[in-house]
Design a protein around this motif. Sequence first.
Motif, PDB file in Angstrom:
ATOM      1  N   VAL A  15       0.860  -1.186   0.000  1.00  0.00           N
ATOM      2  CA  VAL A  15       0.000   0.000   0.000  1.00  0.00           C
ATOM      3  C   VAL A  15       0.899   1.239   0.000  1.00  0.00           C
ATOM      4  CG1 VAL A  15      -1.824   1.238   1.227  1.00  0.00           C
ATOM      5  CG2 VAL A  15      -1.774  -1.276   1.251  1.00  0.00           C
ATOM      6  N   ALA A  16       0.793   2.061  -1.052  1.00  0.00           N
ATOM      7  CA  ALA A  16       1.700   3.200  -1.214  1.00  0.00           C
ATOM      8  C   ALA A  16       1.617   4.166  -0.039  1.00  0.00           C
ATOM      9  CB  ALA A  16       1.394   3.930  -2.523  1.00  0.00           C
ATOM     10  N   ASN A  17       0.406   4.461   0.430  1.00  0.00           N
ATOM     11  CA  ASN A  17       0.266   5.389   1.552  1.00  0.00           C
ATOM     12  C   ASN A  17       0.921   4.838   2.811  1.00  0.00           C
ATOM     13  OD1 ASN A  17      -1.048   7.489   0.277  1.00  0.00           O
ATOM     14  ND2 ASN A  17      -3.102   6.779   0.813  1.00  0.00           N
ATOM     15  N   PHE A  18       0.828   3.520   3.009  1.00  0.00           N
ATOM     16  CA  PHE A  18       1.452   2.942   4.193  1.00  0.00           C
ATOM     17  C   PHE A  18       2.970   2.982   4.085  1.00  0.00           C
ATOM     18  CE2 PHE A  18       3.011  -0.598   6.850  1.00  0.00           C
ATOM     19  CZ  PHE A  18       2.508  -0.175   8.070  1.00  0.00           C
ATOM     20  N   ARG A  19       3.505   2.821   2.883  1.00  0.00           N
ATOM     21  CA  ARG A  19       4.962   2.943   2.715  1.00  0.00           C
ATOM     22  C   ARG A  19       5.423   4.335   3.119  1.00  0.00           C
ATOM     23  NH1 ARG A  19       4.024   0.177  -2.202  1.00  0.00           N
ATOM     24  NH2 ARG A  19       4.364   2.081  -3.425  1.00  0.00           N
ATOM     25  N   LEU A  20       4.677   5.362   2.720  1.00  0.00           N
ATOM     26  CA  LEU A  20       5.022   6.732   3.113  1.00  0.00           C
ATOM     27  C   LEU A  20       4.957   6.893   4.631  1.00  0.00           C
ATOM     28  CD1 LEU A  20       3.096   8.779   0.394  1.00  0.00           C
ATOM     29  CD2 LEU A  20       5.576   8.754   0.721  1.00  0.00           C
ATOM     30  N   TYR A  21       3.857   6.439   5.200  1.00  0.00           N
ATOM     31  CA  TYR A  21       3.665   6.573   6.646  1.00  0.00           C
ATOM     32  C   TYR A  21       4.745   5.811   7.406  1.00  0.00           C
ATOM     33  CZ  TYR A  21       1.298   6.303  11.186  1.00  0.00           C
ATOM     34  OH  TYR A  21       0.996   6.378  12.515  1.00  0.00           O
ATOM     35  N   PHE A  22       5.036   4.602   6.942  1.00  0.00           N
ATOM     36  CA  PHE A  22       6.044   3.752   7.585  1.00  0.00           C
ATOM     37  C   PHE A  22       7.421   4.421   7.540  1.00  0.00           C
ATOM     38  CE2 PHE A  22       9.111   0.261   7.629  1.00  0.00           C
ATOM     39  CZ  PHE A  22       8.665  -0.504   8.685  1.00  0.00           C
ATOM     40  N   ALA A  23       7.777   4.983   6.381  1.00  0.00           N
ATOM     41  CA  ALA A  23       9.085   5.634   6.246  1.00  0.00           C
ATOM     42  C   ALA A  23       9.189   6.862   7.145  1.00  0.00           C
ATOM     43  CB  ALA A  23       9.323   6.021   4.795  1.00  0.00           C
ATOM     44  N   GLY A  24       8.139   7.686   7.154  1.00  0.00           N
ATOM     45  CA  GLY A  24       8.165   8.883   7.987  1.00  0.00           C
ATOM     46  C   GLY A  24       8.246   8.560   9.460  1.00  0.00           C
ATOM     47  N   GLN A  25       7.446   7.586   9.899  1.00  0.00           N
ATOM     48  CA  GLN A  25       7.471   7.200  11.303  1.00  0.00           C
ATOM     49  C   GLN A  25       8.806   6.562  11.684  1.00  0.00           C
ATOM     50  OE1 GLN A  25       5.292   7.295  13.994  1.00  0.00           O
ATOM     51  NE2 GLN A  25       4.012   8.714  12.849  1.00  0.00           N
ATOM     52  N   ARG A 130      -2.846   8.057  16.108  1.00  0.00           N
ATOM     53  CA  ARG A 130      -1.892   7.272  15.312  1.00  0.00           C
ATOM     54  C   ARG A 130      -2.338   5.823  15.184  1.00  0.00           C
ATOM     55  NH1 ARG A 130       2.604   6.248  17.503  1.00  0.00           N
ATOM     56  NH2 ARG A 130       2.479   7.475  19.407  1.00  0.00           N
ATOM     57  N   GLN A 131      -2.803   5.230  16.283  1.00  0.00           N
ATOM     58  CA  GLN A 131      -3.178   3.826  16.246  1.00  0.00           C
ATOM     59  C   GLN A 131      -4.410   3.583  15.389  1.00  0.00           C
ATOM     60  OE1 GLN A 131      -2.515   1.450  19.924  1.00  0.00           O
ATOM     61  NE2 GLN A 131      -2.226   3.431  20.901  1.00  0.00           N
ATOM     62  N   THR A 132      -5.378   4.488  15.427  1.00  0.00           N
ATOM     63  CA  THR A 132      -6.599   4.291  14.653  1.00  0.00           C
ATOM     64  C   THR A 132      -6.469   4.804  13.221  1.00  0.00           C
ATOM     65  OG1 THR A 132      -7.481   6.378  15.544  1.00  0.00           O
ATOM     66  CG2 THR A 132      -8.090   4.348  16.670  1.00  0.00           C
ATOM     67  N   PHE A 133      -5.390   5.511  12.918  1.00  0.00           N
ATOM     68  CA  PHE A 133      -5.157   5.944  11.537  1.00  0.00           C
ATOM     69  C   PHE A 133      -4.675   4.784  10.669  1.00  0.00           C
ATOM     70  CE2 PHE A 133      -2.271   8.160   8.393  1.00  0.00           C
ATOM     71  CZ  PHE A 133      -3.292   8.720   7.635  1.00  0.00           C
ATOM     72  N   VAL A 134      -3.964   3.828  11.266  1.00  0.00           N
ATOM     73  CA  VAL A 134      -3.405   2.711  10.496  1.00  0.00           C
ATOM     74  C   VAL A 134      -4.487   1.923   9.752  1.00  0.00           C
ATOM     75  CG1 VAL A 134      -2.134   0.532  10.664  1.00  0.00           C
ATOM     76  CG2 VAL A 134      -1.335   2.545  11.900  1.00  0.00           C
ATOM     77  N   PRO A 135      -5.635   1.557  10.376  1.00  0.00           N
ATOM     78  CA  PRO A 135      -6.665   0.851   9.604  1.00  0.00           C
ATOM     79  C   PRO A 135      -7.188   1.661   8.417  1.00  0.00           C
ATOM     80  CG  PRO A 135      -7.096   0.653  11.950  1.00  0.00           C
ATOM     81  CD  PRO A 135      -5.993   1.660  11.793  1.00  0.00           C
ATOM     82  N   GLU A 136      -7.182   2.987   8.524  1.00  0.00           N
ATOM     83  CA  GLU A 136      -7.624   3.814   7.409  1.00  0.00           C
ATOM     84  C   GLU A 136      -6.615   3.788   6.255  1.00  0.00           C
ATOM     85  OE1 GLU A 136      -8.658   7.763   8.518  1.00  0.00           O
ATOM     86  OE2 GLU A 136     -10.227   7.126   9.921  1.00  0.00           O
ATOM     87  N   VAL A 137      -5.366   3.561   6.568  1.00  0.00           N
ATOM     88  CA  VAL A 137      -4.325   3.548   5.540  1.00  0.00           C
ATOM     89  C   VAL A 137      -4.308   2.218   4.797  1.00  0.00           C
ATOM     90  CG1 VAL A 137      -1.841   3.733   5.112  1.00  0.00           C
ATOM     91  CG2 VAL A 137      -2.923   5.220   6.795  1.00  0.00           C
ATOM     92  N   VAL A 188       7.849  12.640   9.095  1.00  0.00           N
ATOM     93  CA  VAL A 188       6.468  12.167   9.195  1.00  0.00           C
ATOM     94  C   VAL A 188       5.490  13.229   8.711  1.00  0.00           C
ATOM     95  CG1 VAL A 188       6.118  12.865  11.613  1.00  0.00           C
ATOM     96  CG2 VAL A 188       4.843  10.932  10.678  1.00  0.00           C
ATOM     97  N   LEU A 189       5.795  14.504   8.942  1.00  0.00           N
ATOM     98  CA  LEU A 189       4.915  15.568   8.445  1.00  0.00           C
ATOM     99  C   LEU A 189       4.891  15.585   6.919  1.00  0.00           C
ATOM    100  CD1 LEU A 189       5.798  18.402  10.983  1.00  0.00           C
ATOM    101  CD2 LEU A 189       3.575  17.258  10.735  1.00  0.00           C
ATOM    102  N   LEU A 190       6.046  15.378   6.296  1.00  0.00           N
ATOM    103  CA  LEU A 190       6.097  15.320   4.835  1.00  0.00           C
ATOM    104  C   LEU A 190       5.307  14.116   4.321  1.00  0.00           C
ATOM    105  CD1 LEU A 190       7.215  16.368   2.145  1.00  0.00           C
ATOM    106  CD2 LEU A 190       9.253  14.951   2.531  1.00  0.00           C
ATOM    107  N   ALA A 191       5.455  12.967   4.984  1.00  0.00           N
ATOM    108  CA  ALA A 191       4.728  11.767   4.563  1.00  0.00           C
ATOM    109  C   ALA A 191       3.221  11.969   4.635  1.00  0.00           C
ATOM    110  CB  ALA A 191       5.144  10.580   5.431  1.00  0.00           C
ATOM    111  N   LEU A 192       2.741  12.569   5.713  1.00  0.00           N
ATOM    112  CA  LEU A 192       1.311  12.825   5.847  1.00  0.00           C
ATOM    113  C   LEU A 192       0.822  13.821   4.798  1.00  0.00           C
ATOM    114  CD1 LEU A 192       1.147  13.056   9.740  1.00  0.00           C
ATOM    115  CD2 LEU A 192       0.077  11.276   8.345  1.00  0.00           C
TER     116      LEU A 192
END
Length: 426
Positions: A15-25, A130-137, A188-192
């Motif tokens: 999932v592309a959005n999760f890759r961004l989120y994962f890298a930023g975090q 943060r925890q409940t955002f992951v299912p949305e991603v 993480v701000l850039l990823a979001l």
Amino acid sequence: MSRLGGEGVFAALRVANFRLYFAGQSVSLVGTWMQAVALSWLVLELTGSGTVLGLVVAAQFLPVLLLGPYGGLLADRADKRRLLMATQAALAVLALLLGLLTVTHVVRLWMVVLLAVALGTVNAVDNPTRQTFVPEVVGPQLLRDAVSLNSVMTNAARAIGPALAGILIASVGTGVCFLANAASFAAVLLALRVMRIDRLQPHPALMREPGQLVAGLRYVRGMAGLWAPLAMMALIGTLAYEFQVVIPLLARTSGDGDARTYGFMTAVMGVGAVVGGLAVAAYGKTGVVPLVGAAAGFAAALAVAAVIPWLPFELAALGCVGVASTVFLATGNTTLQLVADPVFRGRVMALWSVTFLGSTPVGGPVVGAVAQQLGPRAGLGLGAAACLAAVVLGLFALPRVPPQHRFLQTRAAPGHPPPLTETDRT
């Protein structure tokens, strides 16, 4: 095929959005762990007291205890991506301020306490969001994989961050760690910011109505698959996860007794935690029964660490503590995420944050006082006793847990959360 390949734990990275989120975090969490180590060491530099350190750690997490449920309600009501951008920016500003005060040598204990309270206030909202955002991603079908990857990421940072902090503290001082953490939030701000919003899967925001906080508490009370893990974490979070208090004191009485020893101890725990996260992702089970087993393993690891005197063996024991602590944490987190109805998920995960982080205002001073008077190994032993008490509590609650929540499927059916019916209530 192993879960580590193909359809395994790394499936969420498709999932592309999760890759961004994962890298930023990944970048941001290294900075967060650097700050955690530096903050504890700064307090010891200013006071030399384990009791005061426990009180400062308690001050940081008191807002999570008091405001955590409201933070979860806000997460249920808000656009989680926008809310995360606000909380992450606020945490960056606070880290920058703490760094500037420290490098200019004007920092005082009361300043540290005020900033700790401010950090805790922001985290009361940031953690459940943060925890409940992951299912949305990633969607519900990849939730287990994403949560496991987040555990691995968090604990990889836990291995890297403290080691870097120990080197920086010994060479250029604690203030640089705070400044580095402030800079890390840019990732993480850039990823979001660059995420594809149209590819998120948000649950409809909760409309503002009276009684929603009480409704969330009533919902948890009616489901043993939720309140049993939360009660277990309340015990363990209060007395076993006080590593910010115990490990600095243990470092001062082991080896050379300097910041590098502290950094290596925390880093070894982080390496163990990465192993634990990967083990949960590849082979672990989810549900109340596996959680009871994880608590028993955590108790055994802490008991061994409490009695081993020689530093090399102590480091090995702390690595096992890292494994066990992450297995318990990841199993409990995933269990709640999969059992909770999405409508209540923010409030449920806020209670998880309250029991995990918000319990520190109670446990931090207690463990700090025990470690100060009886030695840090007594603090580890107290944590082992708390884990054993959680095992007893879990076994007591087990007959009330519905069979489908004792062992959970590793994934929900594609596109749907785990089904909940009236038979789930006890």
